[in-house]
Enzyme design. Structure first.
Site, PDB file in Angstrom:
ATOM      1  N   THR A 179     -61.565  53.022  47.877  1.00  0.00           N
ATOM      2  CA  THR A 179     -61.177  53.520  49.198  1.00  0.00           C
ATOM      3  C   THR A 179     -59.725  53.142  49.397  1.00  0.00           C
ATOM      4  O   THR A 179     -59.371  51.970  49.484  1.00  0.00           O
ATOM      5  CB  THR A 179     -62.050  52.915  50.303  1.00  0.00           C
ATOM      6  OG1 THR A 179     -63.408  53.299  50.075  1.00  0.00           O
ATOM      7  CG2 THR A 179     -61.616  53.404  51.668  1.00  0.00           C
ATOM      8  N   LYS A 199     -63.573  59.711  53.602  1.00  0.00           N
ATOM      9  CA  LYS A 199     -64.038  58.317  53.632  1.00  0.00           C
ATOM     10  C   LYS A 199     -63.577  57.614  54.892  1.00  0.00           C
ATOM     11  O   LYS A 199     -64.300  56.785  55.459  1.00  0.00           O
ATOM     12  CB  LYS A 199     -63.531  57.570  52.392  1.00  0.00           C
ATOM     13  CG  LYS A 199     -64.018  56.107  52.301  1.00  0.00           C
ATOM     14  CD  LYS A 199     -65.539  55.996  52.239  1.00  0.00           C
ATOM     15  CE  LYS A 199     -66.024  54.542  52.245  1.00  0.00           C
ATOM     16  NZ  LYS A 199     -65.753  53.833  50.992  1.00  0.00           N
ATOM     17  N   LYS A 217     -59.698  46.155  55.230  1.00  0.00           N
ATOM     18  CA  LYS A 217     -58.710  46.986  54.535  1.00  0.00           C
ATOM     19  C   LYS A 217     -58.921  48.453  54.848  1.00  0.00           C
ATOM     20  O   LYS A 217     -57.978  49.201  55.144  1.00  0.00           O
ATOM     21  CB  LYS A 217     -58.795  46.725  53.033  1.00  0.00           C
ATOM     22  CG  LYS A 217     -57.907  47.611  52.170  1.00  0.00           C
ATOM     23  CD  LYS A 217     -58.658  48.831  51.600  1.00  0.00           C
ATOM     24  CE  LYS A 217     -59.761  48.426  50.641  1.00  0.00           C
ATOM     25  NZ  LYS A 217     -60.413  49.614  50.006  1.00  0.00           N
TER      26      LYS A 217
END
Length: 293
Positions: free
Chosen positions: A96, A171, A239
Site C-alpha cells: 500500500t 486501496k 502509514k
C-alpha cells in the site's frame, strides 16, 4: 511465466509466497533479514542475496514492503528492480503506497521495456493464508491477462481498476472505510461492557444485522479476547492513513472520520502499540476511559 521474484516476506508476504508455490510457481525471494525467510526456504523458495539478484532471474517480480520509501528503494537506482530486470519483465507492487509513486514506477518501467502494475491488497493474514485476498489493480490493460493468473493464486477478487495508480486510489478508499469502522467497532464493544453486558453475547446479535462487517466479526472478537497479535500492524495502518490524507488533500476532500481515526491510532502508537494489530485500538479506548492516558 513460472519464475516469480518476491521481495518482502512479512506477515502477508509469507502466505502469498506459499500460495504461489502451491500453484507451481518457482519463487525466488529476498528480504532484509534472511532468518525471516528460512521457513519458506525449507518449503522450496529460492534465496537470493539482493533485490537485484531477484530481478535478474525473474519473469515477474512482486513486491510487498513496508513504506513508500521502501518501494522507492527496491525499484529505483543501480541496484533496484527496474535497472536489473530484463526487458519484458512484469512488476507487481502489492505494497500500500502512494498513487503518484505507482504512476512513476509504471512510467519508468515502460521506458525500460517493462510493465508495472500497482496491486495493493485487502484482507488480513487469514485471507492471505487462504488465498482469498481482494486485489485492487492499476496499470496497463492490454497485457493484464499475463499477470492475472499470478494474482489469482493469491486472491479471489482481482479487479483492474484503471491506469497506473488506480489500484492505490482504490486501496485508499478501502482504508478510509476501515478507519471509521474500527472506531465504531471499538466504541460498540466498550459501550456494551460499560452497560454491564457480555460483549460476546452482544456480538451474536449485532454482527448479523446492519452493523455487520469483517472488522466487527473478526477483529471485534479479538478485542474481546484481548488478542492484539498483528494481522496488520498499527504502524502500517498509520502509514496508510497518512497516504490517504495526503491524497484527500490533493483532491480537496473533507475527511473528518479519517483524520480522527489517525489521531487515535497515533495515540496508541505513542503508548507502545505500534507493533500491535489494529484491533489494539480497543486498548487505547480503555486507557482513555480509565484516565490512564
Amino acid at each position: 511465466m513460472k519464475k516469480i521474484g518476491f521481495v518482502g516476506t512479512g506477515v502477508m508476504g509469507q502466505h502469498m509466497i506459499r500460495n504461489l508455490m502451491k500453484q507451481g510457481y518457482e519463487v525466488s525471494v529476498f528480504t532484509r533479514t534472511k532468518e525471516k525467510a528460512e521457513p519458506l526456504l525449507d518449503e522450496g523458495a529460492i534465496w537470493k542475496g539482493s533485490v537485484a539478484e531477484v530481478a535478474r532471474v525473474s519473469e515477474a517480480v512482486i513486491t510487498i514492503v513496508g513504506f513508500p520509501s521502501d518501494v522507492e528503494e527496491v525499484y529505483f537506482g543501480a541496484e533496484g528492480i527496474i535497472e536489473n530486470a530484463s526487458k519484458g519483465t512484469f512488476f507487481i507492487d502489492m505494497t500500500t503506497s502512494s498513487p503518484e509513486l505507482a504512476a512513476e514506477i509504471a512510467s519508468k518501467a515502460k521506458s525500460n521495456g517493462q510493465v508495472a502494475w500497482d496491486a495493493p491488497v485487502s484482507g488480513s493474514d487469514v485471507f492471505a493464508e487462504a488465498g482469498k485476498l481482494a486485489i485492487m489493480v492499476g496499470g496497463e490493460e492490454a497485457s493484464f491477462h499475463h499477470v492475472r493468473p499470478i494474482l489469482e493464486a493469491m486472491g479471489e477478487n482481482v479487479v483492474l481498476q484503471g491506469p497506473a495508480g488506480a489500484g492505490q486510489h482504490t486501496k485508499m478508499s478501502n482504508q478510509i472505510a476501515i478507519a471509521s469502522t474500527m472506531m465504531g467497532v471499538v466504541e460498540a464493544i466498550t459501550y456494551a461492557e460499560k452497560a454491564g453486558l457480555d460483549p460476546a453475547i452482544v456480538m451474536e446479535s449485532i454482527e448479523h444485522g446492519a452493523a455487520g462487517s469483517f472488522s466487527l466479526s473478526k477483529l471485534g472478537k479479538k478485542m474481546i479476547a484481548e488478542d492484539f497479535a498483528p494481522g496488520f500492524y498499527v504502524k502500517h495502518f498509520i502509514k496508510d492513513m497518512d497516504i490517504a490524507i495526503a491524497s484527500a488533500d490533493r483532491l480537496e476532500l473533507f475527511t473528518p472520520g479519517l483524520r480522527l481515526a489517525k489521531e487515535l491510532f497515533e495515540g496508541l502508537k505513542e503508548n507502545g502499540g505500534e507493533n500491535d494489530g489494529t484491533q489494539a485500538l480497543y486498548k487505547y479506548y480503555k486507557w482513555k476511559t480509565e484516565g490512564l492516558v
